[in-house]
Design a protein around this motif. Structure first.
Motif, PDB file in Angstrom:
ATOM      1  N   THR A  68      -1.391   1.275  -4.609  1.00  0.00           N
ATOM      2  CA  THR A  68      -0.273   0.677  -5.331  1.00  0.00           C
ATOM      3  C   THR A  68      -0.788  -0.181  -6.482  1.00  0.00           C
ATOM      4  O   THR A  68      -1.946  -0.589  -6.489  1.00  0.00           O
ATOM      5  N   ASN A  69       0.106  -0.474  -7.415  1.00  0.00           N
ATOM      6  CA  ASN A  69      -0.237  -1.415  -8.482  1.00  0.00           C
ATOM      7  C   ASN A  69       0.742  -2.586  -8.490  1.00  0.00           C
ATOM      8  O   ASN A  69       0.980  -3.203  -9.507  1.00  0.00           O
ATOM      9  N   PHE A  70       1.306  -2.882  -7.323  1.00  0.00           N
ATOM     10  CA  PHE A  70       2.215  -4.018  -7.180  1.00  0.00           C
ATOM     11  C   PHE A  70       1.759  -4.865  -5.993  1.00  0.00           C
ATOM     12  O   PHE A  70       0.990  -4.413  -5.151  1.00  0.00           O
ATOM     13  N   GLU A  71       2.236  -6.105  -5.956  1.00  0.00           N
ATOM     14  CA  GLU A  71       1.877  -7.028  -4.870  1.00  0.00           C
ATOM     15  C   GLU A  71       2.453  -6.534  -3.551  1.00  0.00           C
ATOM     16  O   GLU A  71       3.568  -6.032  -3.503  1.00  0.00           O
ATOM     17  N   GLU A  72       1.660  -6.685  -2.480  1.00  0.00           N
ATOM     18  CA  GLU A  72       2.113  -6.340  -1.133  1.00  0.00           C
ATOM     19  C   GLU A  72       1.821  -7.501  -0.193  1.00  0.00           C
ATOM     20  O   GLU A  72       0.899  -8.284  -0.426  1.00  0.00           O
ATOM     21  N   LEU A  73       2.586  -7.578   0.873  1.00  0.00           N
ATOM     22  CA  LEU A  73       2.338  -8.603   1.883  1.00  0.00           C
ATOM     23  C   LEU A  73       1.011  -8.372   2.583  1.00  0.00           C
ATOM     24  O   LEU A  73       0.295  -9.306   2.913  1.00  0.00           O
ATOM     25  N   ASP A  74       0.669  -7.085   2.826  1.00  0.00           N
ATOM     26  CA  ASP A  74      -0.544  -6.754   3.565  1.00  0.00           C
ATOM     27  C   ASP A  74      -1.055  -5.399   3.095  1.00  0.00           C
ATOM     28  O   ASP A  74      -0.349  -4.405   3.198  1.00  0.00           O
ATOM     29  N   ARG A  75      -2.271  -5.334   2.586  1.00  0.00           N
ATOM     30  CA  ARG A  75      -2.847  -4.061   2.145  1.00  0.00           C
ATOM     31  C   ARG A  75      -3.720  -3.410   3.218  1.00  0.00           C
ATOM     32  O   ARG A  75      -4.147  -2.283   3.059  1.00  0.00           O
ATOM     33  N   GLU A  76      -3.980  -4.116   4.302  1.00  0.00           N
ATOM     34  CA  GLU A  76      -4.839  -3.560   5.350  1.00  0.00           C
ATOM     35  C   GLU A  76      -4.207  -2.366   6.055  1.00  0.00           C
ATOM     36  O   GLU A  76      -4.911  -1.571   6.665  1.00  0.00           O
ATOM     37  N   ASN A  77      -2.884  -2.228   5.979  1.00  0.00           N
ATOM     38  CA  ASN A  77      -2.213  -1.106   6.627  1.00  0.00           C
ATOM     39  C   ASN A  77      -1.978   0.071   5.672  1.00  0.00           C
ATOM     40  O   ASN A  77      -1.172   0.942   5.936  1.00  0.00           O
TER      41      ASN A  77
END
Length: 129
Positions: A111-120
């Motif tokens: 993605t190129n947007f903010e996420e709460l959690d990228r580990e998943n």
């Protein structure tokens, strides 16, 4: 609906507004979650299905799904947004894998947007030889 009560003796302490401020202070980002990844190799061809859900607090933007055989990219898909609480089931068949023997498959959501959690956003499957 709330009714007007003119004889209410209830008071709100300082802790309730502070708790409300804390609850609403969390960032409202999307959170794409790659899950339920299944894969089957038939000779040099890969059949797979997987689910991507948005468990965040905001609709996602567009994103890419990439599949790697060991370190070689074998498939890239563009996907449009996913609304909050919704998901997509993706099924792919007959993806050519250039090598006869591989050790692992990696599925990645980029993605190129903010996420709460990228580990998943990533799953790795070890291939039994």
């Amino acid at each position: 609906l709330m009714f007007n009560i003119t004889n209410c003796k209830q008071t709100i302490g300082e802790e309730i507004p502070k708790l409300l401020d804390k609850l609403y202070s969390y960032p409202t980002f999307a959170d794409l979650d790659l899950r339920e990844v299944n894969a089957e190799m038939k000779g040099r061809y890969l059949n797979t299905n997987f689910t991507i859900r948005n468990n965040g607090l905001k609709d996602s933007g567009d994103f890419k799904i990439k599949i790697y055989a060991d370190d070689s990219l074998i498939k890239e898909l563009d996907s449009d947004f996913i609304r909050v609480g919704e998901g997509k089931i993706i099924t792919l068949q007959n993806i050519l894998v250039p090598r006869i023997t591989i050790n692992e498959l990696k599925f990645s959501v980029e993605t190129n947007f903010e996420e709460l959690d990228r580990e998943n956003n990533e799953k790795i499957l070890n291939i039994k030889n």
